[in-house]
Design a protein around this motif. Structure first.
Motif, PDB file in Angstrom:
ATOM      1  N   PRO A 191       0.333   8.724  -7.407  1.00  7.88           N
ATOM      2  CA  PRO A 191       1.139   7.500  -7.216  1.00  7.88           C
ATOM      3  C   PRO A 191       1.989   7.493  -5.955  1.00  7.88           C
ATOM      4  O   PRO A 191       2.061   6.447  -5.284  1.00  7.88           O
ATOM      5  N   PRO A 192       2.648   8.601  -5.555  1.00  6.34           N
ATOM      6  CA  PRO A 192       3.407   8.543  -4.297  1.00  6.34           C
ATOM      7  C   PRO A 192       2.531   8.207  -3.093  1.00  6.34           C
ATOM      8  O   PRO A 192       2.992   7.558  -2.146  1.00  6.34           O
ATOM      9  N   GLY A 193       1.277   8.641  -3.133  1.00  6.27           N
ATOM     10  CA  GLY A 193       0.371   8.319  -2.041  1.00  6.27           C
ATOM     11  C   GLY A 193       0.125   6.829  -1.936  1.00  6.27           C
ATOM     12  O   GLY A 193      -0.041   6.289  -0.832  1.00  6.27           O
ATOM     13  N   ALA A 194       0.124   6.136  -3.090  1.00  7.34           N
ATOM     14  CA  ALA A 194      -0.050   4.685  -3.073  1.00  7.34           C
ATOM     15  C   ALA A 194       1.142   4.005  -2.402  1.00  7.34           C
ATOM     16  O   ALA A 194       0.974   3.082  -1.597  1.00  7.34           O
ATOM     17  N   PHE A 195       2.351   4.455  -2.722  1.00  3.90           N
ATOM     18  CA  PHE A 195       3.548   3.872  -2.102  1.00  3.90           C
ATOM     19  C   PHE A 195       3.551   4.124  -0.595  1.00  3.90           C
ATOM     20  O   PHE A 195       3.861   3.227   0.201  1.00  3.90           O
ATOM     21  N   ILE A 196       3.222   5.351  -0.205  1.00  2.00           N
ATOM     22  CA  ILE A 196       3.215   5.671   1.228  1.00  2.00           C
ATOM     23  C   ILE A 196       2.156   4.847   1.965  1.00  2.00           C
ATOM     24  O   ILE A 196       2.405   4.297   3.039  1.00  2.00           O
ATOM     25  N   GLY A 197       0.969   4.763   1.365  1.00  4.96           N
ATOM     26  CA  GLY A 197      -0.104   3.995   1.991  1.00  4.96           C
ATOM     27  C   GLY A 197       0.255   2.527   2.140  1.00  4.96           C
ATOM     28  O   GLY A 197       0.013   1.919   3.195  1.00  4.96           O
ATOM     29  N   LEU A 198       0.839   1.935   1.088  1.00  4.55           N
ATOM     30  CA  LEU A 198       1.237   0.531   1.173  1.00  4.55           C
ATOM     31  C   LEU A 198       2.325   0.343   2.227  1.00  4.55           C
ATOM     32  O   LEU A 198       2.302  -0.628   2.989  1.00  4.55           O
ATOM     33  N   GLY A 199       3.277   1.277   2.275  1.00  2.78           N
ATOM     34  CA  GLY A 199       4.324   1.182   3.294  1.00  2.78           C
ATOM     35  C   GLY A 199       3.757   1.223   4.697  1.00  2.78           C
ATOM     36  O   GLY A 199       4.215   0.484   5.579  1.00  2.78           O
ATOM     37  N   MET A 200       2.744   2.053   4.917  1.00  5.54           N
ATOM     38  CA  MET A 200       2.123   2.120   6.242  1.00  5.54           C
ATOM     39  C   MET A 200       1.406   0.818   6.586  1.00  5.54           C
ATOM     40  O   MET A 200       1.433   0.367   7.735  1.00  5.54           O
ATOM     41  N   LEU A 201       0.754   0.208   5.594  1.00  8.24           N
ATOM     42  CA  LEU A 201       0.079  -1.065   5.854  1.00  8.24           C
ATOM     43  C   LEU A 201       1.088  -2.167   6.182  1.00  8.24           C
ATOM     44  O   LEU A 201       0.858  -2.995   7.070  1.00  8.24           O
ATOM     45  N   VAL A 202       2.207  -2.193   5.442  1.00  9.91           N
ATOM     46  CA  VAL A 202       3.250  -3.196   5.724  1.00  9.91           C
ATOM     47  C   VAL A 202       3.814  -2.987   7.135  1.00  9.91           C
ATOM     48  O   VAL A 202       4.008  -3.948   7.892  1.00  9.91           O
ATOM     49  N   ALA A 203       4.054  -1.709   7.501  1.00 10.82           N
ATOM     50  CA  ALA A 203       4.578  -1.416   8.837  1.00 10.82           C
ATOM     51  C   ALA A 203       3.570  -1.811   9.912  1.00 10.82           C
ATOM     52  O   ALA A 203       3.951  -2.363  10.963  1.00 10.82           O
ATOM     53  N   LEU A 204       2.280  -1.543   9.671  1.00 12.39           N
ATOM     54  CA  LEU A 204       1.253  -1.909  10.646  1.00 12.39           C
ATOM     55  C   LEU A 204       1.207  -3.416  10.853  1.00 12.39           C
ATOM     56  O   LEU A 204       1.077  -3.902  11.988  1.00 12.39           O
ATOM     57  N   LYS A 205       1.330  -4.174   9.769  1.00 11.08           N
ATOM     58  CA  LYS A 205       1.331  -5.640   9.904  1.00 11.08           C
ATOM     59  C   LYS A 205       2.515  -6.108  10.745  1.00 11.08           C
ATOM     60  O   LYS A 205       2.382  -7.005  11.590  1.00 11.08           O
ATOM     61  N   LYS A 206       3.686  -5.513  10.526  1.00  9.59           N
ATOM     62  CA  LYS A 206       4.862  -5.918  11.289  1.00  9.59           C
ATOM     63  C   LYS A 206       4.697  -5.579  12.771  1.00  9.59           C
ATOM     64  O   LYS A 206       5.111  -6.350  13.647  1.00  9.59           O
ATOM     65  N   VAL A 207       4.091  -4.440  13.069  1.00 14.79           N
ATOM     66  CA  VAL A 207       3.848  -4.072  14.469  1.00 14.79           C
ATOM     67  C   VAL A 207       2.905  -5.075  15.127  1.00 14.79           C
ATOM     68  O   VAL A 207       3.136  -5.524  16.267  1.00 14.79           O
ATOM     69  N   ILE A 208       1.853  -5.456  14.413  1.00 18.21           N
ATOM     70  CA  ILE A 208       0.901  -6.433  14.965  1.00 18.21           C
ATOM     71  C   ILE A 208       1.580  -7.781  15.170  1.00 18.21           C
ATOM     72  O   ILE A 208       1.386  -8.445  16.194  1.00 18.21           O
TER      73      ILE A 208
END
Length: 236
Positions: A191-208
């Protein structure tokens, strides 16, 4: 709602107002079932089917339902379609249904579905309600599939393993494997991997999004300079 175009509905659903990356709705199934790309794709398609059908039905009955009872009626509509999807999966995709388990009936409580029914479908025309449900569902599905793919690849060294559970026997050899000796990262499938992965996707969207805004502002500034007009100063 009358001036909402089909293009803006698609853009909102896939990117600008993505239910997982922007609205942050429906995170329970998103985090729970995305251990593989196949699971994410299956859950996303089931959610999309319910979104489209419930949006369309809510739009059709929007003038028949009294405002004070609209939410119970919307939940009843959603529960009916979730039951239909659940029974369909039991009949035709039984092994995948066993993998997704409790999270299929829990689509009823997905905030993204009741949110779109209340915020958009209850005020929109039938055709636009369908497009909104389809776009929001595909946006949600893409996030589930990408997050599942990342976790599966890092944790198990495979991609689309057991794709035949969703796509049939012809897809049995469709998956990718990094080899039997691959030492995966256990954190990725926990489960922590899911939170980290989702956080990275949200951060990537904001960078784009930030990069897109900068390029657009630069183009406007260059256009204003070329036409002899002073570029507008940024707010603040």
């Amino acid at each position: 709602m009358a001036d909402t175009t089909y293009g803006s509905l698609v853009s909102d659903g896939l990117w600008s107002n993505n239910q997982a990356l922007v609205a942050m709705l429906g995170l329970c199934p998103l985090l729970a079932v995305t251990t593989t790309a196949t699971n994410g794709l299956g859950m996303g398609l089931a959610t999309t089917a319910v979104l489209v059908l419930s949006n369309g039905t809510v739009s059709l009955i929007r003038n028949l339902v009294r405002p004070e009872v609209r939410l119970p009626v919307f939940v009843l509509v959603i529960a009916s379609f979730v039951t239909a999807v659940e029974l369909t999966m039991q009949a035709y995709l039984y092994e995948l249904y066993l993998v997704l388990g409790l999270f299929i009936p829990l689509i009823v409580t997905n905030c993204a579905i009741i949110g779109r029914a209340e915020a958009y479908a209850s005020k929109a025309r039938f055709d636009k309600a369908l497009v909104d449900g389809l776009a929001m569902g595909f946006g949600f599905t893409l996030v589930l599939m990408v997050l599942g793919g990342i976790r599966e690849l890092l944790g198990q060294g495979t991609l689309f393993h057991q794709a035949d559970l969703l796509l049939g026997p012809a897809a049995a050899g469709f998956g990718l494997s990094l080899g039997d000796n691959f030492q995966g990262a256990l954190l990725a499938i926990l489960p922590p991997g899911a939170f980290i992965g989702l956080g990275m996707l949200v951060a990537l969207k904001k960078v784009i999004d930030k990069g897109t805004e900068r390029r657009r502002a630069k183009q406007l500034s260059q256009g204003s300079t070329a036409s002899g007009q002073e570029a507008p100063l940024p707010a603040g």
